[in-house]
Design an enzyme around this catalytic site. Sequence first.
Site, PDB file in Angstrom:
ATOM      1  N   SER A 196     -24.431 -42.037 -12.509  1.00 56.39           N
ATOM      2  CA  SER A 196     -25.875 -42.222 -12.476  1.00 56.39           C
ATOM      3  C   SER A 196     -26.289 -42.974 -11.197  1.00 56.39           C
ATOM      4  O   SER A 196     -27.245 -42.616 -10.514  1.00 56.39           O
ATOM      5  CB  SER A 196     -26.309 -42.988 -13.730  1.00 56.39           C
ATOM      6  OG  SER A 196     -27.703 -43.057 -13.820  1.00 56.39           O
ATOM      7  N   HIS A 226     -30.957 -57.723 -12.961  1.00 54.25           N
ATOM      8  CA  HIS A 226     -29.625 -57.111 -12.850  1.00 54.25           C
ATOM      9  C   HIS A 226     -28.559 -58.158 -12.510  1.00 54.25           C
ATOM     10  O   HIS A 226     -27.394 -57.809 -12.376  1.00 54.25           O
ATOM     11  CB  HIS A 226     -29.615 -56.050 -11.748  1.00 54.25           C
ATOM     12  CG  HIS A 226     -30.302 -54.759 -12.106  1.00 54.25           C
ATOM     13  ND1 HIS A 226     -30.205 -54.172 -13.339  1.00 54.25           N
ATOM     14  CD2 HIS A 226     -31.080 -53.925 -11.356  1.00 54.25           C
ATOM     15  CE1 HIS A 226     -30.896 -53.036 -13.353  1.00 54.25           C
ATOM     16  NE2 HIS A 226     -31.435 -52.859 -12.160  1.00 54.25           N
TER      17      HIS A 226
HETATM   18  P1  PAP Z   1     -32.330 -48.811 -13.525  1.00 50.70           P
HETATM   19  O1  PAP Z   1     -31.259 -49.819 -13.782  1.00 50.70           O
HETATM   20  O2  PAP Z   1     -32.451 -48.406 -12.097  1.00 50.70           O
HETATM   21  O3  PAP Z   1     -33.634 -49.175 -14.117  1.00 50.70           O
HETATM   22  P2  PAP Z   1     -31.435 -47.237 -15.750  1.00 50.70           P
HETATM   23  O4  PAP Z   1     -32.620 -46.980 -16.571  1.00 50.70           O
HETATM   24  O5  PAP Z   1     -30.469 -48.253 -16.208  1.00 50.70           O
HETATM   25  O6  PAP Z   1     -31.860 -47.466 -14.241  1.00 50.70           O
HETATM   26  O7  PAP Z   1     -30.587 -45.908 -15.598  1.00 50.70           O
HETATM   27  C1  PAP Z   1     -31.079 -44.638 -15.661  1.00 50.70           C
HETATM   28  C2  PAP Z   1     -30.184 -43.904 -16.627  1.00 50.70           C
HETATM   29  O8  PAP Z   1     -30.685 -44.097 -17.946  1.00 50.70           O
HETATM   30  C3  PAP Z   1     -30.205 -42.430 -16.356  1.00 50.70           C
HETATM   31  O9  PAP Z   1     -28.932 -41.947 -16.778  1.00 50.70           O
HETATM   32  P3  PAP Z   1     -28.284 -40.614 -16.188  1.00 50.70           P
HETATM   33  O10 PAP Z   1     -28.363 -40.700 -14.705  1.00 50.70           O
HETATM   34  O11 PAP Z   1     -26.886 -40.579 -16.682  1.00 50.70           O
HETATM   35  O12 PAP Z   1     -29.103 -39.497 -16.733  1.00 50.70           O
HETATM   36  C4  PAP Z   1     -31.323 -41.991 -17.258  1.00 50.70           C
HETATM   37  O13 PAP Z   1     -31.312 -40.614 -17.529  1.00 50.70           O
HETATM   38  C5  PAP Z   1     -31.061 -42.829 -18.479  1.00 50.70           C
HETATM   39  N1  PAP Z   1     -32.241 -42.999 -19.316  1.00 50.70           N
HETATM   40  C6  PAP Z   1     -33.503 -43.303 -18.920  1.00 50.70           C
HETATM   41  N2  PAP Z   1     -34.314 -43.363 -19.973  1.00 50.70           N
HETATM   42  C7  PAP Z   1     -33.574 -43.073 -21.067  1.00 50.70           C
HETATM   43  C8  PAP Z   1     -33.865 -42.951 -22.463  1.00 50.70           C
HETATM   44  N3  PAP Z   1     -35.084 -43.125 -22.926  1.00 50.70           N
HETATM   45  N4  PAP Z   1     -32.844 -42.658 -23.286  1.00 50.70           N
HETATM   46  C9  PAP Z   1     -31.601 -42.470 -22.837  1.00 50.70           C
HETATM   47  N5  PAP Z   1     -31.259 -42.563 -21.528  1.00 50.70           N
HETATM   48  C10 PAP Z   1     -32.233 -42.856 -20.654  1.00 50.70           C
END
Ligand code: PAP
Length: 347
Positions: free
Chosen positions: A179, A149
């Site tokens: 998010s 990150h």
């Molecule tokens: P991280 O940086 O902590 O790993 P990250 O995966 O970037 O987190 O963020 C999670 C977001 O990606 C969530 O968004 P939301 O809170 O607006 O719902 C999550 O739902 C979304 N996300 C995870 N997997 C997918 C996917 N396969 N397709 C689209 N969006 C996704």
Amino acid sequence: MSSSSVQTSPSLEADTETDKELYQHFTDLVSTWPSSESMSFIPLYRHVDGGWHSSLKPMVGAMVADARFTARPSDIIVATLPKSGTTWIKALLYAMVHRREHHPADAVAHPFNSLGPHECIRFLEYQLYTNDRVPDLDKLPDPRLFATHVPFASLPSAAAASRCKVVYVCRDPKDNLISLWDFANKFRVRHGQEPVTAEAAADLFCRGVSPFGPYWDHVLGYWDAHVERPEQVLFFRYEEMRLDAAAHVRRLAEFVGVPFSAEEEEGGVVDAIVRLCSFDHMSGLEATKGGKTELVIGTVANNEFFRRGQVGDWANHLSPEMARRIDAITESRFKGSGLRANYAKLH
Ligand code: PAP
């Protein structure tokens, strides 16, 4: 990419220090830097050279990675701000790179059934350079896949020297914030703290006090790097990925040097990867519903990385005034960069 964190400590003799001493050295250093309350359960420190924010342990991990990570030109690093599509791009990259050993249409035998994307591609500062350890990454086969990150300027300096590839994803700051806010509140509640309101979280976000933020510096850092070296830094937008995920999988494959063959195209491999990594499929897997990811800040249930996965959910949580405030900052910061500020036009 620079070794700015090492420059802050000229007395450091990394080669002669034990791993534990190296962690202690950076922990002592970061502890003297400015810190502030955050939307999460722990304060965020401000990196004095890079200007970005992070809680103590990931910041120290990033500095140890900067000092000790040895890169290969074949390495691929996923770079994102937290909550901008990390889990998704990790899944797409892993499934694409390993499509020959693990056919994406073979949903039953695919590693995603037992391993979440965060176990398939690990974060340098949250999973690898943690707990006083310098990991031995030499035995990993090519191409090694990592994630981080940290802002572009704070990527491990060895990565810059090796010219390894970087895949960046950014997201509308308003959705990114919502998010983040939801995820941070879950941690707060787990640690016995009151949740923060979306407006309070947004105020912190606008003032740059968000993990690895200011958001705008992070995005522009990778954007400028992409403009300067498009063959080294790929730049995706979450909203555009949602519009046409298959086109992004093809670009990803070309970027890392393994384009899809005509036979693969005819066999529907690209669409199989998109389906395999889709929100609906990934969120229903056992590895998501029952799995956990150990991060240096705590254990996270894999289903917490899947919330709604939509574009524009911010409208359900942010006041129009706050949305306008964020948009105005984006407009003014992106001006002249070549990066479109209007995310609404993307979907
Ligand atoms: P991280 O940086 O902590 O790993 P990250 O995966 O970037 O987190 O963020 C999670 C977001 O990606 C969530 O968004 P939301 O809170 O607006 O719902 C999550 O739902 C979304 N996300 C995870 N997997 C997918 C996917 N396969 N397709 C689209 N969006 C996704």
